[in-house]
Design a protein around this motif. Structure first.
Motif, PDB file in Angstrom:
ATOM      1  N   LEU A 192      41.299  25.256  35.844  1.00  0.00           N
ATOM      2  CA  LEU A 192      41.249  25.596  37.258  1.00  0.00           C
ATOM      3  C   LEU A 192      41.098  27.105  37.444  1.00  0.00           C
ATOM      4  CD1 LEU A 192      41.412  24.659  40.191  1.00  0.00           C
ATOM      5  CD2 LEU A 192      43.909  24.858  40.039  1.00  0.00           C
ATOM      6  N   ALA A 193      41.767  27.888  36.600  1.00  0.00           N
ATOM      7  CA  ALA A 193      41.629  29.342  36.679  1.00  0.00           C
ATOM      8  C   ALA A 193      40.197  29.765  36.420  1.00  0.00           C
ATOM      9  CB  ALA A 193      42.574  30.010  35.674  1.00  0.00           C
ATOM     10  N   ALA A 194      39.569  29.162  35.428  1.00  0.00           N
ATOM     11  CA  ALA A 194      38.176  29.492  35.126  1.00  0.00           C
ATOM     12  C   ALA A 194      37.260  29.116  36.280  1.00  0.00           C
ATOM     13  CB  ALA A 194      37.740  28.779  33.839  1.00  0.00           C
ATOM     14  N   GLN A 195      37.522  27.972  36.888  1.00  0.00           N
ATOM     15  CA  GLN A 195      36.728  27.548  38.043  1.00  0.00           C
ATOM     16  C   GLN A 195      36.918  28.496  39.220  1.00  0.00           C
ATOM     17  OE1 GLN A 195      37.784  23.721  39.615  1.00  0.00           O
ATOM     18  NE2 GLN A 195      36.029  23.615  40.980  1.00  0.00           N
ATOM     19  N   ALA A 196      38.144  28.948  39.428  1.00  0.00           N
ATOM     20  CA  ALA A 196      38.425  29.875  40.522  1.00  0.00           C
ATOM     21  C   ALA A 196      37.637  31.168  40.344  1.00  0.00           C
ATOM     22  CB  ALA A 196      39.918  30.167  40.590  1.00  0.00           C
ATOM     23  N   ILE A 197      37.598  31.675  39.117  1.00  0.00           N
ATOM     24  CA  ILE A 197      36.913  32.943  38.862  1.00  0.00           C
ATOM     25  C   ILE A 197      35.406  32.791  38.972  1.00  0.00           C
ATOM     26  CG2 ILE A 197      36.449  34.684  37.107  1.00  0.00           C
ATOM     27  CD1 ILE A 197      39.343  34.237  36.105  1.00  0.00           C
ATOM     28  N   VAL A 202      32.810  34.952  41.297  1.00  0.00           N
ATOM     29  CA  VAL A 202      31.593  35.556  40.741  1.00  0.00           C
ATOM     30  C   VAL A 202      30.340  35.053  41.448  1.00  0.00           C
ATOM     31  CG1 VAL A 202      30.176  35.840  38.679  1.00  0.00           C
ATOM     32  CG2 VAL A 202      32.680  35.958  38.510  1.00  0.00           C
ATOM     33  N   ARG A 203      30.178  33.738  41.557  1.00  0.00           N
ATOM     34  CA  ARG A 203      28.954  33.210  42.174  1.00  0.00           C
ATOM     35  C   ARG A 203      28.823  33.607  43.638  1.00  0.00           C
ATOM     36  NH1 ARG A 203      28.939  27.065  39.683  1.00  0.00           N
ATOM     37  NH2 ARG A 203      28.553  27.641  37.496  1.00  0.00           N
ATOM     38  N   PRO A 204      29.855  33.440  44.470  1.00  0.00           N
ATOM     39  CA  PRO A 204      29.724  33.887  45.853  1.00  0.00           C
ATOM     40  C   PRO A 204      29.470  35.390  45.973  1.00  0.00           C
ATOM     41  CG  PRO A 204      31.539  32.353  45.668  1.00  0.00           C
ATOM     42  CD  PRO A 204      31.110  32.672  44.280  1.00  0.00           C
ATOM     43  N   PHE A 205      30.062  36.177  45.087  1.00  0.00           N
ATOM     44  CA  PHE A 205      29.826  37.615  45.124  1.00  0.00           C
ATOM     45  C   PHE A 205      28.375  37.934  44.785  1.00  0.00           C
ATOM     46  CE2 PHE A 205      29.673  41.852  43.270  1.00  0.00           C
ATOM     47  CZ  PHE A 205      30.372  42.609  44.208  1.00  0.00           C
ATOM     48  N   GLN A 206      27.872  37.308  43.725  1.00  0.00           N
ATOM     49  CA  GLN A 206      26.482  37.561  43.338  1.00  0.00           C
ATOM     50  C   GLN A 206      25.508  37.119  44.416  1.00  0.00           C
ATOM     51  OE1 GLN A 206      26.428  35.465  39.585  1.00  0.00           O
ATOM     52  NE2 GLN A 206      27.010  37.293  38.420  1.00  0.00           N
ATOM     53  N   PRO A 257      35.549  42.423  30.622  1.00  0.00           N
ATOM     54  CA  PRO A 257      35.117  43.700  31.197  1.00  0.00           C
ATOM     55  C   PRO A 257      34.125  43.550  32.342  1.00  0.00           C
ATOM     56  CG  PRO A 257      35.077  43.785  28.795  1.00  0.00           C
ATOM     57  CD  PRO A 257      35.298  42.346  29.176  1.00  0.00           C
ATOM     58  N   ALA A 258      33.365  42.455  32.363  1.00  0.00           N
ATOM     59  CA  ALA A 258      32.402  42.246  33.448  1.00  0.00           C
ATOM     60  C   ALA A 258      33.115  42.128  34.794  1.00  0.00           C
ATOM     61  CB  ALA A 258      31.567  40.989  33.184  1.00  0.00           C
ATOM     62  N   LEU A 259      34.304  41.553  34.796  1.00  0.00           N
ATOM     63  CA  LEU A 259      35.070  41.418  36.036  1.00  0.00           C
ATOM     64  C   LEU A 259      35.606  42.770  36.493  1.00  0.00           C
ATOM     65  CD1 LEU A 259      36.950  38.126  35.139  1.00  0.00           C
ATOM     66  CD2 LEU A 259      35.070  38.379  36.761  1.00  0.00           C
ATOM     67  N   LEU A 260      35.992  43.615  35.553  1.00  0.00           N
ATOM     68  CA  LEU A 260      36.421  44.960  35.915  1.00  0.00           C
ATOM     69  C   LEU A 260      35.263  45.758  36.494  1.00  0.00           C
ATOM     70  CD1 LEU A 260      38.654  47.071  35.996  1.00  0.00           C
ATOM     71  CD2 LEU A 260      38.065  47.694  33.635  1.00  0.00           C
ATOM     72  N   ARG A 261      34.057  45.539  35.956  1.00  0.00           N
ATOM     73  CA  ARG A 261      32.884  46.226  36.504  1.00  0.00           C
ATOM     74  C   ARG A 261      32.590  45.768  37.932  1.00  0.00           C
ATOM     75  NH1 ARG A 261      31.068  45.648  31.063  1.00  0.00           N
ATOM     76  NH2 ARG A 261      29.899  43.735  31.551  1.00  0.00           N
ATOM     77  N   LEU A 262      32.821  44.483  38.220  1.00  0.00           N
ATOM     78  CA  LEU A 262      32.619  43.999  39.584  1.00  0.00           C
ATOM     79  C   LEU A 262      33.654  44.604  40.533  1.00  0.00           C
ATOM     80  CD1 LEU A 262      31.719  40.226  39.030  1.00  0.00           C
ATOM     81  CD2 LEU A 262      30.192  42.090  39.668  1.00  0.00           C
ATOM     82  N   PHE A 263      34.902  44.712  40.062  1.00  0.00           N
ATOM     83  CA  PHE A 263      35.915  45.406  40.871  1.00  0.00           C
ATOM     84  C   PHE A 263      35.465  46.828  41.170  1.00  0.00           C
ATOM     85  CE2 PHE A 263      39.255  48.635  40.578  1.00  0.00           C
ATOM     86  CZ  PHE A 263      39.947  48.371  41.750  1.00  0.00           C
TER      87      PHE A 263
END
Length: 325
Positions: A192-197, A202-206, A257-263
């Motif tokens: 569920l955590a992976a699905q949330a991320i 990620v997808r809505p942000f992109q 690290p990709a998530l930190l780059r998005l932040f």
């Protein structure tokens, strides 16, 4: 910049920004005569309308009480007293009538109901604010009993036909993502955590990021057609605040690290475009090109909540990350 250096750099920026945001609301929003808070504030904090929106009153009580309870530098008696004054105003004035379970949406300056809505947002944020105030004061009398995320679906979760069914709100999806991630962490549910991320952040942000001007669109059509909302191309304060929380929380969970780059991407945009270094707090409404569309700092929808909450949560996450060996 390597991850730890990036975390340290943002820790140094977030703290002063949170201090500036709270300082803005403390200086300008308190009503010593009738209690509660003004939320319709201009750029310099001047009050342009004295209507008091109940959901924003509850949100500001929550912010003050949470900061007082959890952040040492905000453990100041005047901040708790301001939260308590807001809570007392809600207890005294929020209900549409004596004993009514329904809270008003808007109140006059002196606390008389002027507007009632069928939604439950007023009641929800009254409860959240008073619950947090109860935690801060220790007084029990304040507590009360796929590939796209679509904004509207049928009762059984199916896609609706027409423009209503195609509607996307990137901010809502990302906000729901960090709610869902926190729930998944408490349940120990890695899937569920992976699905949330991936699915909610990620997808809505992109999909929602403007490749030309930067920033998140307010609304989108999942099939790329013209959204029905006239404000669809605006950049609003709250999706960017929610995205900062979401991606930093996601990075803390996964260390990707990709998530930190998005932040970093969304935080840089927000600090460059929304923040007001002269008066504190953030502007709420930008045009598509990122220029400030309205210089007001508060109103019926923007109060002392999204910006300080996001800065506080991000600061908290950064502190925990940097304490690790």
């Amino acid at each position: 910049m390597e991850p730890r250096a990036l975390l340290k750099a943002w820790r140094g920026r977030l703290g002063p920004e949170l201090d500036a945001a709270i300082g803005f609301w403390v200086r300008h929003s308190h009503d010593p005569e009738h209690g509660g808070f003004f939320s319709c504030l201009g750029r310099d904090g001047s009050v342009y309308d004295d209507v008091k929106y109940v959901w924003l009153q509850g949100r500001q009580v929550w912010v003050y009480a949470r900061l007082y309870r959890t952040v040492p530098r905000f453990r100041r008696p005047e901040l708790l007293e301001a939260a308590r004054a807001g809570g007392e105003f809600l207890l005294r004035c929020a209900r549409v009538g004596p004993g009514s379970p329904k809270a008003a949406f808007a109140l006059s300056r002196d606390g008389r109901p002027t507007k009632v809505q069928r939604s439950i947002f007023s009641e929800c944020f009254c409860a959240l604010g008073l619950d947090e105030l109860g935690r801060a004061t220790g007084e029990p009398r304040y507590q009360r009993d796929g590939s796209a995320v679509l904004e509207n679906v049928s009762d059984d979760g199916k896609e609706l036909s027409g423009c209503l069914g195609r509607q996307q709100n990137p901010g809502h999806a990302i906000e729901a993502g960090w709610f869902l991630l926190r729930y998944a962490q408490r349940q120990g549910d890695a899937a569920l955590a992976a699905q949330a991320i991936e699915g909610f952040m990620v997808r809505p942000f992109q999909a929602g990021w403007d490749p030309e001007h930067g920033g998140l669109f307010a609304f989108q059509d999942v099939d790329g057609l013209c959204p029905t909302q006239l404000e669809w191309s605006m950049k609003l304060w709250w999706p960017h605040a929610e995205a900062m929380v979401a991606f930093l929380m996601a990075y803390a969970h996964s260390r990707d690290p990709a998530l930190l780059r998005l932040f970093h991407q969304v935080a840089e945009y927000a600090f460059e475009r929304f923040r007001d270094p002269e008066h504190g707090e953030w502007f709420g409404y930008l045009a598509q090109d990122g220029k400030v569309a309205l210089t007001i700092k508060g109103g019926p929808f923007k109060g002392c909540f999204h910006v300080p909450r996001a800065l506080y949560m991000c600061e908290e996450i950064l502190e925990k990350l940097l304490q690790e060996p």
